[in-house]
Structures are given as C-alpha cells and as structure tokens.
Write a protein that holds these residues in place. Structure first.
Motif, PDB file in Angstrom:
ATOM      1  N   GLN A 154       0.826  -1.208   0.000  1.00  0.00           N
ATOM      2  CA  GLN A 154       0.000   0.000   0.000  1.00  0.00           C
ATOM      3  C   GLN A 154       0.862   1.260   0.000  1.00  0.00           C
ATOM      4  OE1 GLN A 154      -2.555  -0.590   3.366  1.00  0.00           O
ATOM      5  NE2 GLN A 154      -3.990  -1.846   2.225  1.00  0.00           N
ATOM      6  N   VAL A 155       1.944   1.250   0.762  1.00  0.00           N
ATOM      7  CA  VAL A 155       2.836   2.412   0.786  1.00  0.00           C
ATOM      8  C   VAL A 155       3.498   2.592  -0.578  1.00  0.00           C
ATOM      9  CG1 VAL A 155       4.994   3.299   1.753  1.00  0.00           C
ATOM     10  CG2 VAL A 155       3.236   2.405   3.269  1.00  0.00           C
ATOM     11  N   LEU A 156       3.951   1.488  -1.162  1.00  0.00           N
ATOM     12  CA  LEU A 156       4.621   1.587  -2.456  1.00  0.00           C
ATOM     13  C   LEU A 156       3.681   2.034  -3.572  1.00  0.00           C
ATOM     14  CD1 LEU A 156       6.887  -1.585  -2.332  1.00  0.00           C
ATOM     15  CD2 LEU A 156       7.623   0.797  -2.209  1.00  0.00           C
ATOM     16  N   LEU A 157       2.441   1.553  -3.550  1.00  0.00           N
ATOM     17  CA  LEU A 157       1.516   1.876  -4.629  1.00  0.00           C
ATOM     18  C   LEU A 157       0.791   3.203  -4.448  1.00  0.00           C
ATOM     19  CD1 LEU A 157      -0.089  -1.601  -5.401  1.00  0.00           C
ATOM     20  CD2 LEU A 157       1.766  -0.446  -6.594  1.00  0.00           C
ATOM     21  N   SER A 158       0.454   3.536  -3.213  1.00  0.00           N
ATOM     22  CA  SER A 158      -0.342   4.747  -3.014  1.00  0.00           C
ATOM     23  C   SER A 158       0.398   5.842  -2.254  1.00  0.00           C
ATOM     24  CB  SER A 158      -1.637   4.404  -2.271  1.00  0.00           C
ATOM     25  OG  SER A 158      -1.346   4.055  -0.926  1.00  0.00           O
ATOM     26  N   GLY A 159       1.425   5.485  -1.524  1.00  0.00           N
ATOM     27  CA  GLY A 159       2.144   6.468  -0.719  1.00  0.00           C
ATOM     28  C   GLY A 159       1.391   6.888   0.528  1.00  0.00           C
ATOM     29  N   MET A 160       0.260   6.231   0.797  1.00  0.00           N
ATOM     30  CA  MET A 160      -0.557   6.592   1.958  1.00  0.00           C
ATOM     31  C   MET A 160      -0.209   5.709   3.151  1.00  0.00           C
ATOM     32  SD  MET A 160      -4.177   7.079  -0.041  1.00  0.00           S
ATOM     33  CE  MET A 160      -5.103   7.364   1.443  1.00  0.00           C
ATOM     34  N   ASN A 161      -0.615   6.170   4.328  1.00  0.00           N
ATOM     35  CA  ASN A 161      -0.409   5.414   5.559  1.00  0.00           C
ATOM     36  C   ASN A 161      -1.368   4.215   5.569  1.00  0.00           C
ATOM     37  OD1 ASN A 161      -0.058   4.415   8.120  1.00  0.00           O
ATOM     38  ND2 ASN A 161      -0.684   6.273   9.175  1.00  0.00           N
ATOM     39  N   PRO A 162      -0.845   2.981   5.586  1.00  0.00           N
ATOM     40  CA  PRO A 162      -1.722   1.811   5.517  1.00  0.00           C
ATOM     41  C   PRO A 162      -2.487   1.541   6.811  1.00  0.00           C
ATOM     42  CG  PRO A 162       0.538   1.134   5.744  1.00  0.00           C
ATOM     43  CD  PRO A 162       0.554   2.617   5.570  1.00  0.00           C
ATOM     44  N   PHE A 163      -2.170   2.256   7.873  1.00  0.00           N
ATOM     45  CA  PHE A 163      -2.856   2.040   9.152  1.00  0.00           C
ATOM     46  C   PHE A 163      -3.794   3.194   9.466  1.00  0.00           C
ATOM     47  CE2 PHE A 163       1.207  -0.243   9.373  1.00  0.00           C
ATOM     48  CZ  PHE A 163       0.699  -1.530   9.470  1.00  0.00           C
ATOM     49  N   ASP A 164      -4.263   3.878   8.419  1.00  0.00           N
ATOM     50  CA  ASP A 164      -5.142   5.028   8.597  1.00  0.00           C
ATOM     51  C   ASP A 164      -6.309   4.906   7.626  1.00  0.00           C
ATOM     52  OD1 ASP A 164      -5.992   7.502   9.594  1.00  0.00           O
ATOM     53  OD2 ASP A 164      -4.990   8.571   7.961  1.00  0.00           O
ATOM     54  N   GLY A 165      -7.505   5.099   8.121  1.00  0.00           N
ATOM     55  CA  GLY A 165      -8.692   5.146   7.276  1.00  0.00           C
ATOM     56  C   GLY A 165      -9.040   3.823   6.623  1.00  0.00           C
ATOM     57  N   PRO A 166      -9.483   3.875   5.367  1.00  0.00           N
ATOM     58  CA  PRO A 166      -9.970   2.674   4.686  1.00  0.00           C
ATOM     59  C   PRO A 166      -8.871   1.639   4.425  1.00  0.00           C
ATOM     60  CG  PRO A 166      -9.953   4.529   3.187  1.00  0.00           C
ATOM     61  CD  PRO A 166      -9.614   5.072   4.544  1.00  0.00           C
ATOM     62  N   LEU A 167      -7.636   2.075   4.342  1.00  0.00           N
ATOM     63  CA  LEU A 167      -6.559   1.111   4.114  1.00  0.00           C
ATOM     64  C   LEU A 167      -6.331   0.218   5.336  1.00  0.00           C
ATOM     65  CD1 LEU A 167      -3.949   3.239   2.138  1.00  0.00           C
ATOM     66  CD2 LEU A 167      -5.653   1.661   1.269  1.00  0.00           C
ATOM     67  N   LEU A 168      -6.715   0.704   6.510  1.00  0.00           N
ATOM     68  CA  LEU A 168      -6.576  -0.112   7.726  1.00  0.00           C
ATOM     69  C   LEU A 168      -7.424  -1.375   7.619  1.00  0.00           C
ATOM     70  CD1 LEU A 168      -5.566  -0.554  10.602  1.00  0.00           C
ATOM     71  CD2 LEU A 168      -7.512   0.782  11.410  1.00  0.00           C
ATOM     72  N   LEU A 169      -8.620  -1.236   7.080  1.00  0.00           N
ATOM     73  CA  LEU A 169      -9.494  -2.411   6.935  1.00  0.00           C
ATOM     74  C   LEU A 169      -8.854  -3.459   6.027  1.00  0.00           C
ATOM     75  CD1 LEU A 169     -12.158  -3.827   7.517  1.00  0.00           C
ATOM     76  CD2 LEU A 169     -13.111  -2.659   5.523  1.00  0.00           C
ATOM     77  N   ALA A 170      -8.296  -3.028   4.911  1.00  0.00           N
ATOM     78  CA  ALA A 170      -7.633  -3.969   3.997  1.00  0.00           C
ATOM     79  C   ALA A 170      -6.437  -4.634   4.669  1.00  0.00           C
ATOM     80  CB  ALA A 170      -7.195  -3.244   2.731  1.00  0.00           C
ATOM     81  N   THR A 171      -5.687  -3.869   5.440  1.00  0.00           N
ATOM     82  CA  THR A 171      -4.532  -4.428   6.151  1.00  0.00           C
ATOM     83  C   THR A 171      -4.982  -5.474   7.167  1.00  0.00           C
ATOM     84  OG1 THR A 171      -3.346  -2.341   5.875  1.00  0.00           O
ATOM     85  CG2 THR A 171      -2.508  -3.849   7.538  1.00  0.00           C
ATOM     86  N   LEU A 172      -6.034  -5.171   7.912  1.00  0.00           N
ATOM     87  CA  LEU A 172      -6.525  -6.116   8.925  1.00  0.00           C
ATOM     88  C   LEU A 172      -7.115  -7.373   8.291  1.00  0.00           C
ATOM     89  CD1 LEU A 172      -8.166  -3.680  11.497  1.00  0.00           C
ATOM     90  CD2 LEU A 172      -5.982  -4.898  11.684  1.00  0.00           C
ATOM     91  N   VAL A 173      -7.868  -7.211   7.219  1.00  0.00           N
ATOM     92  CA  VAL A 173      -8.469  -8.374   6.541  1.00  0.00           C
ATOM     93  C   VAL A 173      -7.372  -9.297   6.020  1.00  0.00           C
ATOM     94  CG1 VAL A 173      -9.771  -9.076   4.492  1.00  0.00           C
ATOM     95  CG2 VAL A 173     -10.664  -7.297   5.987  1.00  0.00           C
ATOM     96  N   ASN A 174      -6.350  -8.722   5.402  1.00  0.00           N
ATOM     97  CA  ASN A 174      -5.266  -9.548   4.876  1.00  0.00           C
ATOM     98  C   ASN A 174      -4.458 -10.177   5.995  1.00  0.00           C
ATOM     99  OD1 ASN A 174      -3.863 -10.797   2.851  1.00  0.00           O
ATOM    100  ND2 ASN A 174      -2.455  -9.102   2.552  1.00  0.00           N
ATOM    101  N   ALA A 175      -4.298  -9.490   7.114  1.00  0.00           N
ATOM    102  CA  ALA A 175      -3.572 -10.062   8.248  1.00  0.00           C
ATOM    103  C   ALA A 175      -4.317 -11.274   8.804  1.00  0.00           C
ATOM    104  CB  ALA A 175      -3.374  -9.018   9.337  1.00  0.00           C
ATOM    105  N   VAL A 176      -5.629 -11.169   8.921  1.00  0.00           N
ATOM    106  CA  VAL A 176      -6.433 -12.290   9.434  1.00  0.00           C
ATOM    107  C   VAL A 176      -6.408 -13.463   8.458  1.00  0.00           C
ATOM    108  CG1 VAL A 176      -8.783 -13.022  10.012  1.00  0.00           C
ATOM    109  CG2 VAL A 176      -7.903 -10.859  10.877  1.00  0.00           C
ATOM    110  N   ALA A 177      -6.556 -13.175   7.169  1.00  0.00           N
ATOM    111  CA  ALA A 177      -6.536 -14.245   6.165  1.00  0.00           C
ATOM    112  C   ALA A 177      -5.170 -14.934   6.129  1.00  0.00           C
ATOM    113  CB  ALA A 177      -6.873 -13.678   4.790  1.00  0.00           C
ATOM    114  N   SER A 178      -4.119 -14.159   6.212  1.00  0.00           N
ATOM    115  CA  SER A 178      -2.770 -14.742   6.204  1.00  0.00           C
ATOM    116  C   SER A 178      -2.532 -15.569   7.459  1.00  0.00           C
ATOM    117  CB  SER A 178      -1.719 -13.635   6.106  1.00  0.00           C
ATOM    118  OG  SER A 178      -1.864 -12.929   4.911  1.00  0.00           O
TER     119      SER A 178
END
Length: 106
Positions: free
Chosen positions: A34-58
C-alpha cells in the motif's frame, strides 16, 4: 491393534506461533504494498481495513497449513490408501494416448 501416535505436546504452542507469524507477515506485506503503490499510511482510514483483513486471512492460512503439515509429519493425518493397480492403470493410459496420437482424427 496399533494405537495412533500420541499428539504432539506443544502443538498448540506451535499453532499460536504460526498464527502470529502469519498475521505479522500478512499485515507487513499489505502495508508495504500500500505504501509503495499509493504512498498513503496503511494504518489510517480505509486502508486499515484492507490491512486487517489480509492479516487475518494470512494468519488463518499459515496456521492451517502448519497444522496440516505437522499432523501428517506426526502420523496423525488421514491414512493414505494404496492402489496396487496404479502402475498398471497408468501404463494403460499412456499406451492408449500413444495409440490415439498414431491415428489422428480427420
């Protein structure tokens, strides 16, 4: 009658460790992408949900894979069946496919 192999005494500890490992790797790789592709903080806002979902799935994938592998290694998994005719059946299939390629369809 042969008794099954005893369960590993620390299988739960290993399962917890692999679950945590999977969660960390899933969150870290998702955050890095997420940082490489968007430059945004992956633990803020809507990207946090994607990070958490992938962490649980992994975490689930690594834990289940580790458990399955450990059970097979310890002889606790499903018994494999032996097919005594497998070699002959495979030879027949190879022979049939060889003969089919000798006479291609028009």
């Amino acid at each position: 009658m042969i008794s099954p192999a005893p369960a590993a005494p620390r299988m739960g500890v290993h399962l917890a460790a692999f679950t945590a490992f999977g969660a960390v790797v899933g969150a870290a790789t998702t955050a890095a992408v997420q940082v490489l592709l968007s430059g945004m903080n992956p633990f803020d806002g809507p990207l946090l949900l994607a990070t958490l979902v992938n962490a649980v799935a992994s975490a689930a994938a690594v834990a289940l894979g580790s458990r399955s592998t450990a059970r097979r290694a310890l002889g606790l998994g499903p018994a494999r069946t032996h097919d005594p005719d497998a070699v002959a059946e495979d030879a027949n299939v190879r022979s049939a496919s060889r003969h089919a390629s000798d006479h291609p369809a028009d």
